[in-house]
Design a protein around this motif. Structure first.
Motif, PDB file in Angstrom:
ATOM      1  N   GLU A   6       0.848  -1.196   0.000  1.00 57.17           N
ATOM      2  CA  GLU A   6       0.000   0.000   0.000  1.00 57.17           C
ATOM      3  C   GLU A   6       0.877   1.237   0.000  1.00 57.17           C
ATOM      4  OE1 GLU A   6      -3.025  -0.132   2.931  1.00 57.17           O
ATOM      5  OE2 GLU A   6      -3.766  -2.068   2.240  1.00 57.17           O
ATOM      6  N   ALA A   9       1.612   5.754   4.634  1.00 59.13           N
ATOM      7  CA  ALA A   9       0.614   6.609   5.305  1.00 59.13           C
ATOM      8  C   ALA A   9       1.050   8.062   5.321  1.00 59.13           C
ATOM      9  CB  ALA A   9       0.381   6.103   6.720  1.00 59.13           C
ATOM     10  N   ASP A  10       2.370   8.305   5.345  1.00 56.80           N
ATOM     11  CA  ASP A  10       2.850   9.687   5.432  1.00 56.80           C
ATOM     12  C   ASP A  10       3.141  10.304   4.056  1.00 56.80           C
ATOM     13  OD1 ASP A  10       4.966   8.102   4.784  1.00 56.80           O
ATOM     14  OD2 ASP A  10       6.383   9.024   6.192  1.00 56.80           O
TER      15      ASP A  10
END
Ligand SMILES: O=C(O)C(=O)C[C@]1(C(=O)O)C=C[C@@H](O)C=C1
Length: 127
Positions: A6, A9-10
């Protein structure tokens, strides 16, 4: 990054938004390609039935050479790798011939030609 991973997130939010927007267009184009291929196969199925009904050979190497020549030219104009265009066409045509042979009630694979293989004779040399 592996295909299954994926996005981090950052990751930059604007970059992710841009990526999603570009992917929408890629998905639209992939859908169009599937529909175009489905239409092409509808026509080639008609050709297969016509050839079977009249005892015509499944493959027409001379026609294929003209198609390859034409598509390589179109690919060059479109800044697409002509070798890729040729491989792509050969891949499709091998499947079409496989269908033609099945319609005619013959062996699943045309003699001397595996699915996805290039035509037996191709004087067009990759540049
Ligand atoms: O035009 C034909 O005779 C077809 O059978 C169609 C097609 C193609 O998919 O374009 C497939 C096989 C032939 O060798 C040449 C072309």
């Amino acid at each position: 990054m592996a295909a299954h991973e994926e996005l981090p997130a950052d990751a930059d939010a604007a970059a992710i938004e841009q990526l999603h927007s570009i992917r929408e267009s890629i998905d639209n184009i992939d859908a169009a390609l599937i529909h175009l291929l489905a239409e092409r196969f509808k026509f080639t199925q008609s050709v297969g039935r016509l050839k079977a009904a009249h005892g015509l050979p499944a493959a027409d190497p001379a026609r294929e050479l003209m198609q390859i020549d034409r598509l390589r030219g179109l690919a060059e104009e479109a800044h697409l790798d002509p070798a890729f265009a040729e491989k792509f066409l050969n891949f499709i045509i091998a499947e079409v011939i496989h269908h033609h042979v099945k319609i005619a009630g013959g062996p699943a694979v045309a003699p001397g030609r595996a699915a996805g293989a290039a035509p037996a004779v191709s004087p067009i040399v990759a540049s």
